[in-house]
Write a protein that holds these residues in place. Structure first.
Motif, mmCIF file in Angstrom:
data_model
loop_
_atom_site.group_PDB
_atom_site.id
_atom_site.type_symbol
_atom_site.label_atom_id
_atom_site.label_comp_id
_atom_site.label_asym_id
_atom_site.label_seq_id
_atom_site.Cartn_x
_atom_site.Cartn_y
_atom_site.Cartn_z
ATOM 1 N N SER A 116 0.834 -1.211 0.000
ATOM 2 C CA SER A 116 0.000 0.000 0.000
ATOM 3 C C SER A 116 0.863 1.253 0.000
ATOM 4 C CB SER A 116 -0.938 -0.011 1.206
ATOM 5 O OG SER A 116 -0.214 -0.135 2.417
ATOM 6 N N ALA A 117 1.994 1.220 0.744
ATOM 7 C CA ALA A 117 2.874 2.386 0.769
ATOM 8 C C ALA A 117 3.531 2.592 -0.595
ATOM 9 C CB ALA A 117 3.933 2.227 1.854
ATOM 10 N N TRP A 118 3.894 1.501 -1.272
ATOM 11 C CA TRP A 118 4.514 1.624 -2.591
ATOM 12 C C TRP A 118 3.549 2.281 -3.586
ATOM 13 C CZ3 TRP A 118 8.098 2.378 -5.804
ATOM 14 C CH2 TRP A 118 7.960 2.043 -7.160
ATOM 15 N N ILE A 119 2.313 1.849 -3.593
ATOM 16 C CA ILE A 119 1.324 2.450 -4.503
ATOM 17 C C ILE A 119 1.150 3.928 -4.176
ATOM 18 C CG2 ILE A 119 -1.083 2.373 -5.239
ATOM 19 C CD1 ILE A 119 -1.046 -0.637 -4.454
ATOM 20 N N ALA A 120 1.041 4.237 -2.890
ATOM 21 C CA ALA A 120 0.825 5.625 -2.482
ATOM 22 C C ALA A 120 2.004 6.509 -2.855
ATOM 23 C CB ALA A 120 0.572 5.690 -0.975
ATOM 24 N N VAL A 121 3.231 5.993 -2.715
ATOM 25 C CA VAL A 121 4.422 6.767 -3.060
ATOM 26 C C VAL A 121 4.412 7.128 -4.543
ATOM 27 C CG1 VAL A 121 6.917 6.533 -3.399
ATOM 28 C CG2 VAL A 121 5.926 6.016 -1.190
ATOM 29 N N CYS A 122 3.972 6.185 -5.372
ATOM 30 C CA CYS A 122 3.963 6.436 -6.809
ATOM 31 C C CYS A 122 3.026 7.578 -7.195
ATOM 32 C CB CYS A 122 3.562 5.164 -7.557
ATOM 33 S SG CYS A 122 4.829 3.874 -7.523
ATOM 34 N N PHE A 123 2.066 7.891 -6.340
ATOM 35 C CA PHE A 123 1.112 8.965 -6.649
ATOM 36 C C PHE A 123 1.389 10.236 -5.843
ATOM 37 C CE2 PHE A 123 -1.089 5.269 -8.255
ATOM 38 C CZ PHE A 123 -1.644 5.736 -9.440
ATOM 39 N N GLN A 124 2.561 10.274 -5.180
ATOM 40 C CA GLN A 124 2.931 11.509 -4.491
ATOM 41 C C GLN A 124 3.211 12.620 -5.491
ATOM 42 O OE1 GLN A 124 2.805 11.904 -1.316
ATOM 43 N NE2 GLN A 124 3.189 9.987 -0.276
ATOM 44 N N ASN A 125 3.942 12.283 -6.557
ATOM 45 C CA ASN A 125 4.343 13.286 -7.551
ATOM 46 C C ASN A 125 3.745 13.011 -8.933
ATOM 47 O OD1 ASN A 125 6.432 14.807 -5.865
ATOM 48 N ND2 ASN A 125 7.167 12.686 -5.705
ATOM 49 N N ASN A 126 2.809 12.090 -9.000
ATOM 50 C CA ASN A 126 2.147 11.757 -10.250
ATOM 51 C C ASN A 126 0.648 11.655 -9.996
ATOM 52 O OD1 ASN A 126 4.691 10.892 -11.960
ATOM 53 N ND2 ASN A 126 4.829 9.776 -10.015
ATOM 54 N N ARG A 127 -0.125 12.323 -10.825
ATOM 55 C CA ARG A 127 -1.566 12.174 -10.661
ATOM 56 C C ARG A 127 -2.062 10.921 -11.364
ATOM 57 N NH1 ARG A 127 -6.687 15.717 -12.814
ATOM 58 N NH2 ARG A 127 -8.223 14.636 -11.515
ATOM 59 N N ARG A 128 -1.433 10.572 -12.500
ATOM 60 C CA ARG A 128 -1.831 9.391 -13.258
ATOM 61 C C ARG A 128 -0.650 8.448 -13.415
ATOM 62 N NH1 ARG A 128 -5.789 10.472 -18.404
ATOM 63 N NH2 ARG A 128 -7.512 11.469 -17.285
ATOM 64 N N MET A 129 -0.980 7.154 -13.487
ATOM 65 C CA MET A 129 0.085 6.157 -13.685
ATOM 66 C C MET A 129 -0.546 4.860 -14.136
ATOM 67 S SD MET A 129 3.154 5.185 -11.079
ATOM 68 C CE MET A 129 4.570 4.247 -11.641
ATOM 69 N N GLY A 130 0.096 4.185 -15.083
ATOM 70 C CA GLY A 130 -0.400 2.907 -15.547
ATOM 71 C C GLY A 130 -0.125 1.798 -14.548
ATOM 72 N N ARG A 131 -1.087 0.901 -14.407
ATOM 73 C CA ARG A 131 -0.923 -0.212 -13.470
ATOM 74 C C ARG A 131 0.295 -1.062 -13.838
ATOM 75 N NH1 ARG A 131 -5.297 -3.872 -10.730
ATOM 76 N NH2 ARG A 131 -6.698 -2.207 -11.396
ATOM 77 N N ARG A 132 0.521 -1.267 -15.151
ATOM 78 C CA ARG A 132 1.640 -2.105 -15.580
ATOM 79 C C ARG A 132 2.976 -1.463 -15.214
ATOM 80 N NH1 ARG A 132 0.741 -3.581 -21.407
ATOM 81 N NH2 ARG A 132 -0.982 -4.707 -20.408
ATOM 82 N N GLN A 133 3.085 -0.132 -15.396
ATOM 83 C CA GLN A 133 4.319 0.564 -15.036
ATOM 84 C C GLN A 133 4.534 0.525 -13.526
ATOM 85 O OE1 GLN A 133 4.278 4.786 -15.660
ATOM 86 N NE2 GLN A 133 6.511 4.998 -15.602
ATOM 87 N N LEU A 134 3.466 0.701 -12.796
ATOM 88 C CA LEU A 134 3.564 0.665 -11.333
ATOM 89 C C LEU A 134 4.104 -0.687 -10.868
ATOM 90 C CD1 LEU A 134 0.895 2.104 -8.951
ATOM 91 C CD2 LEU A 134 1.863 -0.142 -8.500
ATOM 92 N N GLN A 135 3.619 -1.767 -11.475
ATOM 93 C CA GLN A 135 4.092 -3.094 -11.096
ATOM 94 C C GLN A 135 5.520 -3.335 -11.566
ATOM 95 O OE1 GLN A 135 1.344 -6.072 -12.429
ATOM 96 N NE2 GLN A 135 -0.008 -5.793 -10.676
ATOM 97 N N GLN A 136 5.863 -2.844 -12.761
ATOM 98 C CA GLN A 136 7.201 -3.073 -13.295
ATOM 99 C C GLN A 136 8.270 -2.430 -12.414
ATOM 100 O OE1 GLN A 136 7.696 -1.592 -17.271
ATOM 101 N NE2 GLN A 136 9.898 -2.006 -17.327
#
Length: 896
Positions: free
Chosen positions: A680-700
């Protein structure tokens, strides 16, 4: 009869074969000992059935009748007689006691009267003993003038027994029956026994007159008397041995009998340190070390042996069941005073699986209370307390003795430069494992000052595995244990150490001075969770398939040994984390420390706590994790009650926050459960400085970073498992309104809300727990790239990373103490080497890297803001512009 089992048993539940403490004179030849009938008899029935028809009533000495009446109100006898006695009323009887004593003679006289046997205080026909009595004893212990302390025990055999054997040689028609009689005043202490009753209960020590009197007054109504089947003296003389050898042989057989009966009634002998010392000092490895020590010191072998003997007594435990029970009384009152409760989970599963195994307890180590709590809980739940591997710093006056009695054995902080000490300690550990003693040690080495599990140290594990491989008979089981606190007794000292002050050396005065403050404090609730067990055979099968199950010698060094120990250490820490408990303080710390001023409105705090509990319930970490059942409102009230958070009243809504140094202390409890929120923290960190992000990129990117998170937080999944966990967490985020899926491209485009909505606030709070970890990683990469390949060694890089993180914390918002912890940078650098992202130059040992590392660093743009990246790159030192050496900085978390 129920008996509490003891640590000298082969396991928690199976007693070992008894050991005969031989009384043969030094140098005397050993001889086979035929077991007489009374040793083979193991079936007894309680009662007062006579062994033979009662003889004519004989007169009893006046003094015996007077003392007997005096003791009568204090004694209740439970007489055990053999089921098939071979008593011959035509032949005289001589009773045999284990040790002399007036009380034993009076108890024997009363037992004989109630069982209808000839009185022991009358002479036998022909007076073969030369005294007006019909009993002998094998030992006597002198006491001081007051009878309070025992003195030295006689080393000679019973003179009365020698006279009895000589009388049979002189009178061929004489054939006396020896009837061994075992007397136990108090038997084994029970959990319901009173404190003084336990203190003066029956044990393996011959006590003084005063202690025996107190034992009778306190425990006399629970006195057991066992008559064994008679033994013919005439039959013992058929071998025509010399008188001295004949006495020695009969004494040895009788002692073996008394020892076996005592083991059945009160448990195995716990005073085995002398026998254990002989086994350790006679081991080949220790003998070789003694010889080497004598050569190095150019001294006599006897002097080196004395040094090894002194090492043994410095190390060895002195477990006492009476002391453990006495401590349990004291600790019960202490726990009730300072804790709101001590909860234990999953212990029943352990008790079902443990029988037949040698057990090693491997708990987390966060407080000096750890070993006291674990031993107390095991004992109070009917499991023997383990022998505890403790640091020599705890061997304080008085305290050290108490800990030894509770099962602690002490080790010096380092064995380097002392081969003899190392050999003695390793052999002592091997004897504990071979003897079936349960053991407890902390593979982290010292107490964690940051709340995270520390990287394991393999020394104690290596000794345990080596001992098992030397004698692989009884299967060995490791029991991970997680111990969770709501408030630490050592909190203030940890705070001082984290701020740079040196660790204070323990002292008895420091301990005594701190007791009143401890007893006046409220430390909340403690939870002890037993995790999933680890079978050593399974670890060996996986990591050492070439081992054929045969014993491995002490000098053998198989190639698979080191990797097996490393894999075992990692698995233990992973299983400890999988048994975590989430208490109210953990949840408060996770929420409040995510804000710049460590404060939240009450409604926001309730919502954040509820979100954390939802994630724990719907994306569970493991079946072994436990979570507080309390509501957010109850959790907040509890934090206020124990003084860790404060409330500021305000017309627009109360604000709850952390004042002063409590923020650093709360970071400790946040770190306890940081690993549970990794996905959950990893997902949240990815949206600290990004409003949008692809699920595949987030997992990669998550897969790329996961090995470093796994090494730091001892996570249990592989990369695919972590990716699946990310997917499950995303679904919870979407349902809770923290994210929404706006398209199906790239596996699905995820989007957070715009602006500063409540959902954005909650998402940012979740991401804060991992933010600083990624900042540390970027610091290491930035320093490497800035200085270039082949410029820095691993130690130099570690020091530069530490300095950069420390400066970043000073220039900007204060970070958690572990932010600039050198051990975390060391672990990250080691992982880079394992993944071949960096490697040492074979000629210079400087770290090399290629464009893969630079590409890896580009992923940081997704996680870290542009301003923060620029700041890290700016303050990262460039050694090419420095004229001085890289300063060495001490770690902020010194080893205990």
């Amino acid at each position: 009869m129920q008996n509490r089992q003891t640590p000298s048993q082969a396991s928690l539940f199976d007693a070992p074969a008894p050991t005969d403490a031989s009384v043969a004179a030094p140098g005397a030849p050993a001889e086979p000992l035929p077991l007489p009938d009374f040793l083979a008899t193991d079936a007894h029935v309680a009662g007062t059935s006579p062994l033979a028809p009662p003889p004519p009533r004989a007169s009893v000495p006046l003094w015996a009748r007077a003392l007997g009446r005096l003791l009568k109100p204090w004694l209740t006898l439970d007489i055990d007689a053999g089921t098939q006695p071979t008593f011959d009323p035509a032949r005289p009887i001589c009773y045999v006691l284990e040790d002399y004593g007036l009380s034993n003679a009076l108890i024997l006289a009363r037992a004989c009267r109630e069982a209808g046997l000839p009185p022991p205080l009358q002479p036998m026909p022909g007076v073969p003993l030369g005294r007006k009595r019909a009993y002998v004893a094998l030992s006597r212990r002198h006491t001081n003038a007051l009878g309070l302390l025992p003195g030295a025990e006689h080393k000679t055999h019973s003179g009365s027994l020698a006279r009895l054997l000589q009388a049979h040689r002189d009178k061929p028609e004489l054939d006396v029956q020896l009837v061994p009689v075992s007397i136990f005043v108090g038997q084994a202490p029970k959990r319901t026994s009173g404190w003084f009753s336990v203190l003066f209960s029956e044990n393996w020590t011959l006590v003084g007159r005063f202690r025996r009197l107190l034992a009778i007054l306190l425990n006399g109504r629970d006195t057991l008397v066992q008559f064994a089947a008679p033994m013919s003296v005439r039959e013992t003389l058929v071998e025509d041995l010399p008188p001295e050898r004949a006495v020695r042989k009969v004494s040895r057989v009788l002692r073996m009998h008394f020892r076996r009966v005592r083991e059945v009634v009160i448990g195995p002998d716990l005073s085995t340190r002398r026998m254990l010392a002989e086994q350790v000092l006679s081991a080949p490895a220790v003998k070789d070390a003694i010889a080497d020590q004598a050569r190095r010191d150019k001294s006599k072998p006897e002097d080196a042996w004395k040094k090894a003997n002194a090492y043994f007594w410095e190390i060895a435990a002195d477990y006492s069941n009476t002391a453990v029970r006495s401590l349990s009384f004291m600790l019960t009152s202490v726990w009730n005073r300072i804790y709101r409760g001590v909860l234990v989970h999953h212990l029943d599963q352990f008790k079902q699986e443990a029988p037949g195994h040698e057990v090693v307890y491997v708990p987390s180590h966060r407080s000096h209370m750890d070993y006291l709590l674990l031993s107390y809980l095991l004992y109070s739940h009917g499991v023997v307390a383990p022998h505890i591997f403790a640091g020599i710093n705890l061997n304080l006056p008085v305290v050290g003795t108490i800990l030894r009695k509770g099962g602690a054995f002490f080790a010096r902080r380092s064995f380097k430069g002392n081969a003899l000490y190392s050999a003695v300690f390793r052999e002592y550990m091997a004897q504990l494992v071979a003897g079936g003693y349960s053991i407890e040690y902390f593979i982290e080495g010292g107490r964690s000052r940051t709340g995270r599990l520390l990287q394991p140290k393999g020394g104690s594990l290596a000794m345990t595995v080596r001992a098992y491989l030397r004698q692989p008979t009884r299967p060995l089981l490791f029991q991970p244990v997680y111990i969770g606190y709501e408030k630490l007794m050592e909190g203030r000292s940890y705070l001082d150490e984290l701020s740079g002050k040196p660790k204070e050396k323990e002292s008895i005065w420091q301990l005594l001075a701190g007791i009143p403050k401890v007893l006046r404090s409220n430390y909340g609730q403690v939870v002890v969770n037993f995790g999933e067990r680890i079978q050593l055979r399974e670890i060996l099968a996986e990591h050492a398939p070439e081992w054929d199950g045969q014993p491995v010698g002490d000098d053998d060094k198989p190639a698979w040994f080191a990797r097996t120990v490393d894999a075992l250490a990692l698995k233990i820490q992973t299983h400890v984390n999988r048994a975590a408990d989430v208490n109210p303080i953990n949840l408060l710390a996770l929420a409040l420390l995510s804000t710049p001023k460590h404060a939240m409105g009450e409604a926001d705090l309730r919502a954040q706590i509820a979100l954390s509990k939802t994630l724990l319930a719907e994306v569970p970490y493991s079946d072994w994790v436990t979570v507080t059942p309390h509501s957010p409102e109850q959790i907040i009230a509890h934090g206020e009650e124990i003084g860790l958070i404060s409330r500021t009243a305000h017309p627009l809504g109360d604000v709850l926050g952390v004042e002063g140094d409590n923020a650093v202390l709360l970071s400790y409890f946040r770190n306890n459960v940081l690993h549970l929120f990794t996905a959950s923290a990893w997902i949240a960190v990815c949206f600290q400085n990004n409003r949008r992000m692809g699920r595949r990129q987030l997992q990669q990117i998550g897969r790329t970073l996961y090995p470093f998170l796994q090494a730091e937080l001892f996570l249990p999944w592989d990369e695919d498992g972590f990716a699946a966990r990310i997917d499950r967490t995303i679904e919870v985020f979407i349902r809770e309104g923290l994210l929404e899926q706006v398209s199906e491209e790239d596996g699905g485009i995820l989007q957070r809300n715009a602006g500063q909505s409540d959902e954005v606030f909650r998402l940012r709070a979740l991401g804060h727990t991992l933010q600083q970890a990624f900042e540390r990683y970027y610091i290491a990469i930035a320093v490497l790239v800035k200085n270039g390949a082949g410029t820095l060694g691993a130690g130099e890089l570690e020091s530069l990373c530490h300095l950069t993180a420390q400066r970043l914390s000073l220039l900007y918002a204060p970070a958690a103490p572990e932010f600039f912890d050198k051990s975390l940078f060391r672990s990250f650098i080691q992982k880079l080497r394992e993944l071949k992202l960096v490697w040492p130059n074979p000629d210079t040992s400087k770290l090399m890297f290629d464009d893969r590392l630079k590409a890896w660093a580009k992923d940081a743009r997704v996680i870290l803001g542009r301003e923060l990246r620029a700041t890290i790159e700016k303050i990262s030192p460039d050694t090419s512009r420095s004229t001085g050496e890289i300063p060495a900085v001490e770690t902020q978390t010194p080893a205990e």
